[in-house]
Design a protein around this motif. Structure first.
Motif, mmCIF file in Angstrom:
data_model
loop_
_atom_site.group_PDB
_atom_site.id
_atom_site.type_symbol
_atom_site.label_atom_id
_atom_site.label_comp_id
_atom_site.label_asym_id
_atom_site.label_seq_id
_atom_site.Cartn_x
_atom_site.Cartn_y
_atom_site.Cartn_z
ATOM 1 N N UNK A 128 109.354 1.748 23.792
ATOM 2 C CA UNK A 128 109.784 0.856 22.713
ATOM 3 C C UNK A 128 111.168 0.274 22.972
ATOM 4 N N UNK A 129 112.103 1.133 23.369
ATOM 5 C CA UNK A 129 113.477 0.660 23.604
ATOM 6 C C UNK A 129 113.528 -0.287 24.802
ATOM 7 N N UNK A 130 112.859 0.078 25.896
ATOM 8 C CA UNK A 130 112.852 -0.773 27.084
ATOM 9 C C UNK A 130 112.134 -2.091 26.855
ATOM 10 N N UNK A 131 111.022 -2.044 26.150
ATOM 11 C CA UNK A 131 110.292 -3.275 25.833
ATOM 12 C C UNK A 131 111.102 -4.189 24.936
ATOM 13 N N UNK A 132 111.777 -3.598 23.952
ATOM 14 C CA UNK A 132 112.636 -4.390 23.071
ATOM 15 C C UNK A 132 113.739 -5.062 23.878
ATOM 16 N N UNK A 133 114.359 -4.303 24.787
ATOM 17 C CA UNK A 133 115.432 -4.869 25.619
ATOM 18 C C UNK A 133 114.915 -6.025 26.464
ATOM 19 N N UNK A 134 113.747 -5.855 27.062
ATOM 20 C CA UNK A 134 113.186 -6.920 27.893
ATOM 21 C C UNK A 134 112.856 -8.150 27.048
ATOM 22 N N UNK A 135 112.248 -7.932 25.887
ATOM 23 C CA UNK A 135 111.910 -9.060 25.021
ATOM 24 C C UNK A 135 113.128 -9.765 24.477
ATOM 25 N N UNK A 136 114.143 -8.991 24.115
ATOM 26 C CA UNK A 136 115.365 -9.580 23.581
ATOM 27 C C UNK A 136 116.065 -10.426 24.644
ATOM 28 N N UNK A 137 116.178 -9.891 25.857
ATOM 29 C CA UNK A 137 116.843 -10.636 26.931
ATOM 30 C C UNK A 137 116.045 -11.873 27.329
ATOM 31 N N UNK A 138 114.716 -11.773 27.320
ATOM 32 C CA UNK A 138 113.889 -12.915 27.706
ATOM 33 C C UNK A 138 113.912 -13.997 26.640
ATOM 34 N N UNK A 139 113.926 -13.577 25.371
ATOM 35 C CA UNK A 139 113.930 -14.553 24.280
ATOM 36 C C UNK A 139 112.650 -15.366 24.266
ATOM 37 N N UNK A 140 112.735 -16.578 23.776
ATOM 38 C CA UNK A 140 111.573 -17.458 23.727
ATOM 39 C C UNK A 140 110.639 -17.118 22.591
ATOM 40 N N UNK A 141 109.351 -17.294 22.830
ATOM 41 C CA UNK A 141 108.344 -17.059 21.800
ATOM 42 C C UNK A 141 107.989 -15.579 21.740
ATOM 43 N N UNK A 142 107.184 -15.231 20.738
ATOM 44 C CA UNK A 142 106.689 -13.861 20.649
ATOM 45 C C UNK A 142 105.886 -13.494 21.899
ATOM 46 N N UNK A 143 105.116 -14.454 22.392
ATOM 47 C CA UNK A 143 104.322 -14.224 23.597
ATOM 48 C C UNK A 143 105.182 -13.955 24.818
ATOM 49 N N UNK A 144 106.289 -14.702 24.953
ATOM 50 C CA UNK A 144 107.196 -14.473 26.078
ATOM 51 C C UNK A 144 107.806 -13.078 26.012
ATOM 52 N N UNK A 145 108.246 -12.681 24.822
ATOM 53 C CA UNK A 145 108.830 -11.348 24.664
ATOM 54 C C UNK A 145 107.811 -10.258 24.940
ATOM 55 N N UNK A 146 106.581 -10.439 24.431
ATOM 56 C CA UNK A 146 105.526 -9.452 24.663
ATOM 57 C C UNK A 146 105.186 -9.369 26.148
ATOM 58 N N UNK A 147 105.130 -10.512 26.816
ATOM 59 C CA UNK A 147 104.796 -10.538 28.243
ATOM 60 C C UNK A 147 105.851 -9.801 29.060
ATOM 61 N N UNK A 148 107.130 -10.086 28.813
ATOM 62 C CA UNK A 148 108.191 -9.441 29.571
ATOM 63 C C UNK A 148 108.260 -7.944 29.262
ATOM 64 N N UNK A 149 108.049 -7.566 27.997
ATOM 65 C CA UNK A 149 107.995 -6.152 27.649
ATOM 66 C C UNK A 149 106.814 -5.455 28.304
ATOM 67 N N UNK A 150 105.663 -6.138 28.328
ATOM 68 C CA UNK A 150 104.474 -5.586 28.971
ATOM 69 C C UNK A 150 104.717 -5.343 30.455
ATOM 70 N N UNK A 151 105.341 -6.291 31.125
ATOM 71 C CA UNK A 151 105.635 -6.119 32.553
ATOM 72 C C UNK A 151 106.586 -4.958 32.792
ATOM 73 N N UNK A 152 107.641 -4.855 31.974
ATOM 74 C CA UNK A 152 108.598 -3.756 32.140
ATOM 75 C C UNK A 152 107.902 -2.411 31.942
ATOM 76 N N UNK A 153 107.073 -2.302 30.905
ATOM 77 C CA UNK A 153 106.364 -1.060 30.653
ATOM 78 C C UNK A 153 105.332 -0.738 31.715
ATOM 79 N N UNK A 154 104.616 -1.750 32.170
ATOM 80 C CA UNK A 154 103.587 -1.533 33.191
ATOM 81 C C UNK A 154 104.190 -1.100 34.518
ATOM 82 N N UNK A 155 105.249 -1.766 34.919
ATOM 83 C CA UNK A 155 105.888 -1.423 36.190
ATOM 84 C C UNK A 155 106.443 -0.006 36.136
#
Length: 122
Positions: free
Chosen positions: A35-62
């Protein structure tokens, strides 16, 4: 969807650090790390909800894949005491558990990433 690799890398590192600290709380610590790492990735990426979810998903998956590979290697090495079959079964068992952890990290990181990008937009 735009991938911000800097945001993904920061989210990945945050997941690893919080996950290492969270080892004292077996399941909650790992979920919290995602949760914390995904939030950080989404916050730094910004953009739409989809962009934040995508970047959080990548961080969590990796982070889940890296953790799975390390644990499978460790299970194989420890399983050597049982001979070749023990090493295979030890590594395969840890690998399957690691896949579940990867999905867990990916899902909660994606949700938190969407919340992070929403928070930045506000």
């Amino acid at each position: 969807m735009n991938t911000d690799w800097r945001a993904v890398a920061v989210g990945f590192v945050v997941i690893l650090v919080v996950g290492a600290v969270g080892l004292s709380l077996p399941l909650l610590g790992q979920i919290g790390a995602g949760l914390v790492g995904g939030f950080a990735a989404g916050y730094l990426a910004g953009g739409t909800l989809g962009d934040g979810a995508w970047n959080g998903l990548l961080a969590g998956s990796i982070s889940g894949v890296v953790l799975t590979l390390v644990l499978a290697l460790l299970g194989s090495v420890l399983g050597l005491a049982g001979g070749p079959l023990g090493a295979f079964l030890g590594g395969a068992g840890v690998f399957l558990v690691g896949l579940v952890v990867t999905v867990l990290f990916a899902v909660d990181s994606a949700i938190a990433g969407a919340i992070g990008s929403w928070a930045k937009a506000r």
